[in-house]
Enzyme design. Structure first.
Site, PDB file in Angstrom:
ATOM      1  N   HIS A   1     -86.123  50.449  37.106  1.00 41.13           N
ATOM      2  CA  HIS A   1     -87.548  50.427  37.478  1.00 41.13           C
ATOM      3  C   HIS A   1     -88.441  50.405  36.231  1.00 41.13           C
ATOM      4  CE1 HIS A   1     -87.952  50.692  41.803  1.00 41.13           C
ATOM      5  NE2 HIS A   1     -87.083  51.673  41.885  1.00 41.13           N
TER       6      HIS A   1
ATOM      7  N   CYS B   1     -84.259  51.711  48.216  1.00 36.61           N
ATOM      8  CA  CYS B   1     -85.312  51.999  47.247  1.00 36.61           C
ATOM      9  C   CYS B   1     -86.569  52.384  48.027  1.00 36.61           C
ATOM     10  CB  CYS B   1     -85.578  50.749  46.405  1.00 36.61           C
ATOM     11  SG  CYS B   1     -86.872  50.964  45.174  1.00 36.61           S
TER      12      CYS B   1
ATOM     13  N   HIS C   1     -80.441  52.884  38.593  1.00 38.31           N
ATOM     14  CA  HIS C   1     -81.495  52.360  39.479  1.00 38.31           C
ATOM     15  C   HIS C   1     -82.882  52.712  38.937  1.00 38.31           C
ATOM     16  CE1 HIS C   1     -83.157  51.502  43.654  1.00 38.31           C
ATOM     17  NE2 HIS C   1     -84.151  52.163  43.094  1.00 38.31           N
ATOM     18  N   GLU C   2     -83.064  53.978  38.542  1.00 36.67           N
ATOM     19  CA  GLU C   2     -84.403  54.414  38.101  1.00 36.67           C
ATOM     20  C   GLU C   2     -84.757  53.829  36.727  1.00 36.67           C
ATOM     21  OE1 GLU C   2     -86.044  55.463  40.447  1.00 36.67           O
ATOM     22  OE2 GLU C   2     -84.510  56.285  41.757  1.00 36.67           O
TER      23      GLU C   2
END
Ligand code: NI
Length: 179
Positions: free
Chosen positions: A145, A99, A141-142
Protein backbone atom coordinates in the site's frame (compact mmCIF):
# COMPACT_ATOMS: atom_id res chain seq x y z
CA UNK A 1 -11.39 8.93 15.03
CA UNK A 2 -12.88 6.59 12.45
CA UNK A 3 -11.99 7.93 9.01
CA UNK A 4 -13.55 7.12 5.63
CA UNK A 5 -11.69 4.44 3.71
CA UNK A 6 -10.51 5.23 0.19
CA UNK A 7 -11.66 2.55 -2.20
CA UNK A 8 -10.20 0.82 -5.23
CA UNK A 9 -10.03 3.36 -8.04
CA UNK A 10 -9.16 6.34 -5.85
CA UNK A 11 -5.94 7.89 -7.19
CA UNK A 12 -4.34 8.30 -3.75
CA UNK A 13 -4.21 4.53 -3.32
CA UNK A 14 -1.83 4.51 -6.29
CA UNK A 15 0.57 7.17 -5.05
CA UNK A 16 3.70 6.27 -3.09
CA UNK A 17 3.70 7.39 0.54
CA UNK A 18 6.42 9.60 2.01
CA UNK A 19 8.98 8.61 4.61
CA UNK A 20 8.18 9.85 8.11
CA UNK A 21 11.02 12.08 9.34
CA UNK A 22 9.70 13.24 12.73
CA UNK A 23 8.59 10.81 15.39
CA UNK A 24 6.32 11.22 18.40
CA UNK A 25 4.59 14.32 17.03
CA UNK A 26 0.90 15.01 17.79
CA UNK A 27 0.15 14.59 14.05
CA UNK A 28 1.79 11.17 13.89
CA UNK A 29 0.22 10.04 17.16
CA UNK A 30 -3.22 11.13 15.93
CA UNK A 31 -2.69 9.39 12.62
CA UNK A 32 -1.96 6.13 14.45
CA UNK A 33 -5.08 6.50 16.62
CA UNK A 34 -7.17 7.09 13.48
CA UNK A 35 -5.62 4.08 11.74
CA UNK A 36 -6.39 1.83 14.72
CA UNK A 37 -9.95 3.17 15.08
CA UNK A 38 -10.67 2.82 11.37
CA UNK A 39 -9.16 -0.67 11.17
CA UNK A 40 -11.13 -1.92 14.16
CA UNK A 41 -14.42 -0.30 13.11
CA UNK A 42 -14.12 -2.13 9.80
CA UNK A 43 -13.05 -5.48 11.25
CA UNK A 44 -9.66 -5.26 9.54
CA UNK A 45 -6.44 -7.07 10.39
CA UNK A 46 -4.17 -4.38 8.97
CA UNK A 47 -4.31 -0.88 7.51
CA UNK A 48 -1.97 1.56 5.80
CA UNK A 49 -2.10 5.37 6.04
CA UNK A 50 -2.86 5.95 2.32
CA UNK A 51 -6.13 4.03 2.83
CA UNK A 52 -7.39 6.97 4.90
CA UNK A 53 -5.88 9.50 2.52
CA UNK A 54 -2.58 10.19 4.32
CA UNK A 55 0.51 9.70 2.16
CA UNK A 56 2.89 8.74 4.95
CA UNK A 57 4.73 5.45 5.54
CA UNK A 58 2.73 4.21 8.51
CA UNK A 59 0.88 0.93 8.99
CA UNK A 60 -0.91 -0.85 11.79
CA UNK A 61 -1.49 -4.59 11.98
CA UNK A 62 -2.97 -6.84 14.63
CA UNK A 63 -6.15 -8.57 15.77
CA UNK A 64 -7.38 -11.06 18.34
CA UNK A 65 -9.81 -12.80 16.04
CA UNK A 66 -11.14 -11.85 12.66
CA UNK A 67 -14.43 -12.54 10.92
CA UNK A 68 -12.68 -11.63 7.68
CA UNK A 69 -9.99 -14.30 8.26
CA UNK A 70 -11.49 -16.79 10.73
CA UNK A 71 -8.58 -19.25 10.48
CA UNK A 72 -5.84 -16.70 11.11
CA UNK A 73 -3.99 -16.89 14.42
CA UNK A 74 -3.99 -13.69 16.50
CA UNK A 75 -1.26 -11.12 15.91
CA UNK A 76 -0.42 -8.56 18.57
CA UNK A 77 -1.11 -4.97 17.62
CA UNK A 78 1.94 -3.50 15.91
CA UNK A 79 2.51 0.04 14.65
CA UNK A 80 5.22 0.28 12.01
CA UNK A 81 6.59 3.56 10.72
CA UNK A 82 8.74 3.45 7.57
CA UNK A 83 8.47 -0.33 7.31
CA UNK A 84 10.38 -2.47 4.85
CA UNK A 85 11.04 -6.17 4.45
CA UNK A 86 13.19 -8.67 2.67
CA UNK A 87 12.14 -12.16 1.66
CA UNK A 88 13.95 -15.02 3.37
CA UNK A 89 14.36 -17.80 0.84
CA UNK A 90 12.57 -18.25 -2.48
CA UNK A 91 9.47 -19.99 -1.19
CA UNK A 92 6.15 -18.39 -2.08
CA UNK A 93 2.54 -19.45 -1.62
CA UNK A 94 -0.93 -18.48 -2.73
CA UNK A 95 -3.79 -17.73 -0.38
CA UNK A 96 -7.06 -15.80 -0.46
CA UNK A 97 -6.65 -12.18 0.47
CA UNK A 98 -8.89 -9.15 0.82
CA UNK A 99 -8.43 -5.45 1.49
CA UNK A 100 -10.45 -2.79 3.34
CA UNK A 101 -10.21 -0.68 0.17
CA UNK A 102 -12.10 -3.37 -1.75
CA UNK A 103 -14.42 -4.98 0.76
CA UNK A 104 -16.28 -8.11 -0.37
CA UNK A 105 -13.66 -8.83 -3.05
CA UNK A 106 -11.07 -11.56 -2.67
CA UNK A 107 -8.16 -12.71 -4.74
CA UNK A 108 -5.77 -15.65 -4.68
CA UNK A 109 -2.54 -13.76 -4.03
CA UNK A 110 1.05 -14.97 -4.21
CA UNK A 111 3.33 -13.90 -1.36
CA UNK A 112 6.69 -14.81 0.17
CA UNK A 113 6.34 -17.43 2.90
CA UNK A 114 8.94 -15.93 5.22
CA UNK A 115 10.24 -12.40 5.55
CA UNK A 116 12.36 -10.28 7.83
CA UNK A 117 10.79 -6.88 8.34
CA UNK A 118 11.97 -3.75 10.03
CA UNK A 119 10.45 -0.40 10.90
CA UNK A 120 10.11 2.04 13.75
CA UNK A 121 7.68 2.56 16.60
CA UNK A 122 5.78 5.82 16.85
CA UNK A 123 8.54 7.11 19.15
CA UNK A 124 11.28 6.11 16.73
CA UNK A 125 12.62 2.88 18.21
CA UNK A 126 13.69 0.30 15.69
CA UNK A 127 11.73 -2.94 15.38
CA UNK A 128 12.99 -6.00 13.52
CA UNK A 129 11.31 -9.38 13.30
CA UNK A 130 11.24 -12.54 11.23
CA UNK A 131 7.72 -13.77 10.49
CA UNK A 132 6.02 -16.31 8.23
CA UNK A 133 2.64 -17.29 6.84
CA UNK A 134 -0.32 -14.98 7.46
CA UNK A 135 1.78 -12.56 9.51
CA UNK A 136 4.31 -12.26 6.68
CA UNK A 137 1.54 -11.87 4.12
CA UNK A 138 -0.02 -9.06 6.14
CA UNK A 139 3.21 -7.08 6.27
CA UNK A 140 3.75 -7.57 2.53
CA UNK A 141 0.18 -6.41 1.82
CA UNK A 142 0.49 -3.24 3.93
CA UNK A 143 3.97 -2.33 2.66
CA UNK A 144 2.58 -2.69 -0.88
CA UNK A 145 0.00 0.00 0.00
CA UNK A 146 2.87 2.40 0.81
CA UNK A 147 4.19 1.88 -2.72
CA UNK A 148 0.80 2.37 -4.38
CA UNK A 149 0.50 -1.35 -5.10
CA UNK A 150 -2.74 -3.25 -4.48
CA UNK A 151 -3.36 -6.96 -4.12
CA UNK A 152 -4.73 -7.21 -7.66
CA UNK A 153 -1.20 -6.90 -9.04
CA UNK A 154 -0.18 -9.91 -6.93
CA UNK A 155 -2.82 -12.27 -8.33
CA UNK A 156 -1.14 -14.65 -10.81
CA UNK A 157 -4.46 -15.71 -12.39
CA UNK A 158 -7.28 -13.16 -12.40
CA UNK A 159 -9.84 -15.94 -12.72
CA UNK A 160 -9.26 -16.18 -8.96
CA UNK A 161 -10.48 -12.68 -8.20
CA UNK A 162 -14.05 -11.72 -7.48
CA UNK A 163 -16.80 -11.22 -4.96
CA UNK A 164 -16.39 -13.38 -1.91
CA UNK A 165 -20.01 -14.53 -1.82
CA UNK A 166 -19.84 -15.64 -5.47
CA UNK A 167 -16.65 -17.63 -4.90
CA UNK A 168 -17.50 -19.74 -1.84
CA UNK A 169 -17.03 -23.04 -3.67
CA UNK A 170 -13.88 -21.90 -5.43
CA UNK A 171 -12.40 -20.63 -2.17
CA UNK A 172 -13.04 -23.94 -0.46
CA UNK A 173 -11.49 -25.98 -3.30
CA UNK A 174 -8.46 -23.75 -3.57
CA UNK A 175 -6.66 -23.78 -0.26
CA UNK A 176 -3.16 -22.58 0.43
CA UNK A 177 -0.87 -23.61 -2.39
CA UNK A 178 2.84 -23.82 -1.77
CA UNK A 179 5.34 -23.68 -4.59
NI1 NI B 1 -5.26 -3.43 1.91
Amino acid sequence: MIRPLLRLGHCQLRQPAQTVTEFNTPELNNLIIDLKDTMKANGGVGIAAPQIGVQLCAIVIGFKSSDRYPHAKPISETVLINPSYQALGDETYEDWEGCLSMKKLRGLVRRHVQIKYSGFTVTGEKIEETVSGFHAKLIQHEVDHLNGTLLIERIPDLKFFGFEDEMQALMQQTGTRLS
